[in-house]
Design a protein around this motif. Structure first.
Motif, PDB file in Angstrom:
ATOM      1  N   TYR A  16       0.806  -1.231   0.000  1.00  0.00           N
ATOM      2  CA  TYR A  16       0.000   0.000   0.000  1.00  0.00           C
ATOM      3  C   TYR A  16       0.834   1.274   0.000  1.00  0.00           C
ATOM      4  N   LYS A  17       2.076   1.182   0.470  1.00  0.00           N
ATOM      5  CA  LYS A  17       2.999   2.324   0.424  1.00  0.00           C
ATOM      6  C   LYS A  17       2.484   3.551   1.175  1.00  0.00           C
ATOM      7  N   VAL A  18       1.762   3.312   2.262  1.00  0.00           N
ATOM      8  CA  VAL A  18       1.318   4.385   3.160  1.00  0.00           C
ATOM      9  C   VAL A  18       1.577   3.926   4.602  1.00  0.00           C
ATOM     10  N   GLY A  19       1.676   4.887   5.508  1.00  0.00           N
ATOM     11  CA  GLY A  19       2.020   4.573   6.892  1.00  0.00           C
ATOM     12  C   GLY A  19       1.091   3.587   7.559  1.00  0.00           C
ATOM     13  N   ASN A  20      -0.235   3.736   7.344  1.00  0.00           N
ATOM     14  CA  ASN A  20      -1.160   2.821   8.018  1.00  0.00           C
ATOM     15  C   ASN A  20      -1.325   1.502   7.273  1.00  0.00           C
ATOM     16  N   LEU A  60       8.949   0.166  18.587  1.00  0.00           N
ATOM     17  CA  LEU A  60       8.364   1.416  19.067  1.00  0.00           C
ATOM     18  C   LEU A  60       9.207   2.614  18.642  1.00  0.00           C
ATOM     19  N   MET A  61      10.516   2.495  18.743  1.00  0.00           N
ATOM     20  CA  MET A  61      11.400   3.589  18.346  1.00  0.00           C
ATOM     21  C   MET A  61      11.306   3.862  16.851  1.00  0.00           C
ATOM     22  N   TYR A  68       9.590   7.573  12.786  1.00  0.00           N
ATOM     23  CA  TYR A  68       9.006   7.728  11.446  1.00  0.00           C
ATOM     24  C   TYR A  68       7.498   7.482  11.494  1.00  0.00           C
ATOM     25  N   PRO A  69       6.758   8.306  12.232  1.00  0.00           N
ATOM     26  CA  PRO A  69       5.331   8.022  12.447  1.00  0.00           C
ATOM     27  C   PRO A  69       4.476   8.096  11.186  1.00  0.00           C
ATOM     28  N   GLN A 119       2.090  12.408  16.727  1.00  0.00           N
ATOM     29  CA  GLN A 119       1.524  11.372  17.601  1.00  0.00           C
ATOM     30  C   GLN A 119       0.158  10.907  17.123  1.00  0.00           C
ATOM     31  N   GLU A 120      -0.643  11.828  16.628  1.00  0.00           N
ATOM     32  CA  GLU A 120      -2.016  11.494  16.232  1.00  0.00           C
ATOM     33  C   GLU A 120      -2.062  10.529  15.049  1.00  0.00           C
ATOM     34  N   GLN A 121      -0.939  10.359  14.350  1.00  0.00           N
ATOM     35  CA  GLN A 121      -0.899   9.421  13.223  1.00  0.00           C
ATOM     36  C   GLN A 121      -0.657   7.985  13.682  1.00  0.00           C
TER      37      GLN A 121
END
Length: 248
Positions: free
Chosen positions: A118-122, A137-138, A143-144, A171-173
């Motif tokens: 998908y090439k997206v963060g989520n 976690l780090m 890289y959120p 953070q919200e991401q």
């Protein structure tokens, strides 16, 4: 792509310039893998352990056959030995920042180039147990927007992690799934044999994350700091990240 076989754990030696070593990666494509669909990517620090002890690929196939989760591929990052694992995964490890950087700048682009992702963060999840949980976690905190989801099995927590959380601008991401065992207040460290308390620091980590803007799911389980306990949690972990229909 053609040398990766679906339904099997494919091992490769990935040359990392950042870490200045070959990293052994285990790549698992589902049995019914096809280029026609896009896949989420589950990155596992302590990759060999997730496959050998956790059998995470078997859990995935079972849930997929039951139509409970979305399509995903798995990428395991192996450690070389216990001492090097500490150097590359511990929050204070001298090479941990390089591990995080290599994941974002070398390993992820390689996977995205090889497979229909998908090439997206989520569309990406980083997982880890113990020290590997700290590395996961780090990576997410550093890289959120690239790694927006993290699953943590009893991670090592200290003020390095706390500082990263406080400094994280997006953070919200982030979405974090976090668990620790009630028997982890007295764990014998494999390297030294000394007793360590994982339960108290993980509860402190819980408080810090709950006071942030991160989407967060936390549980405590009956069990200790070992794969015999963690293995039983992978079902819920995969459903949390790979299902829109499961409510927690």
């Amino acid at each position: 792509m053609d040398h990766f076989q679906p339904g099997r754990i494919n091992k490769i030696d990935f040359p990392s310039k950042i870490l200045d070593r070959d990293v052994t990666l285990s790549i698992y494509l589902p049995k019914d893998f096809t280029e026609l669909f896009k896949y989420k990517v589950i990155f596992c620090f302590d990759g060999l352990d997730f496959f050998s002890f956790g059998k995470i690929h078997r859990t995935y196939e079972k849930l997929w056959e039951a139509n409970e989760i979305e399509r995903a591929i798995f990428v395991g990052f192996h450690y070389e030995d216990v001492e090097k694992r500490r150097a590359e995964f511990h929050p204070r490890g001298i090479r941990t920042p390089l591990t995080v950087k290599a994941m974002a700048n070398e390993i992820l682009p390689y996977i995205d180039a090889q497979f229909p992702t998908y090439k997206v963060g989520n569309g990406r999840v980083v997982l880890g147990d113990s020290l590997a949980g700290s590395a996961a976690l780090m990576t997410a905190l550093s890289y959120p927007r690239i790694f927006s989801q993290a699953g943590l099995l009893s991670p090592q927590h200290d003020d390095v992690i706390q500082t990263l959380i406080e400094r994280c601008q997006f953070q919200e991401q982030l979405t974090i799934w976090h668990t620790v065992g009630l028997e982890e207040d007295d764990f014998a460290l494999p390297t030294t044999g000394k007793s360590a308390d994982f339960l108290t620091p993980n509860r402190q980590l819980r408080t810090i994350i709950e006071n942030s803007s991160i989407t967060y799911h936390y549980t405590e389980f009956e069990g200790g700091h070992r794969w015999k306990s963690w293995k039983n949690l992978l079902d819920d972990l995969l459903k949390y990240f790979l299902s829109d229909n499961i409510s927690f």
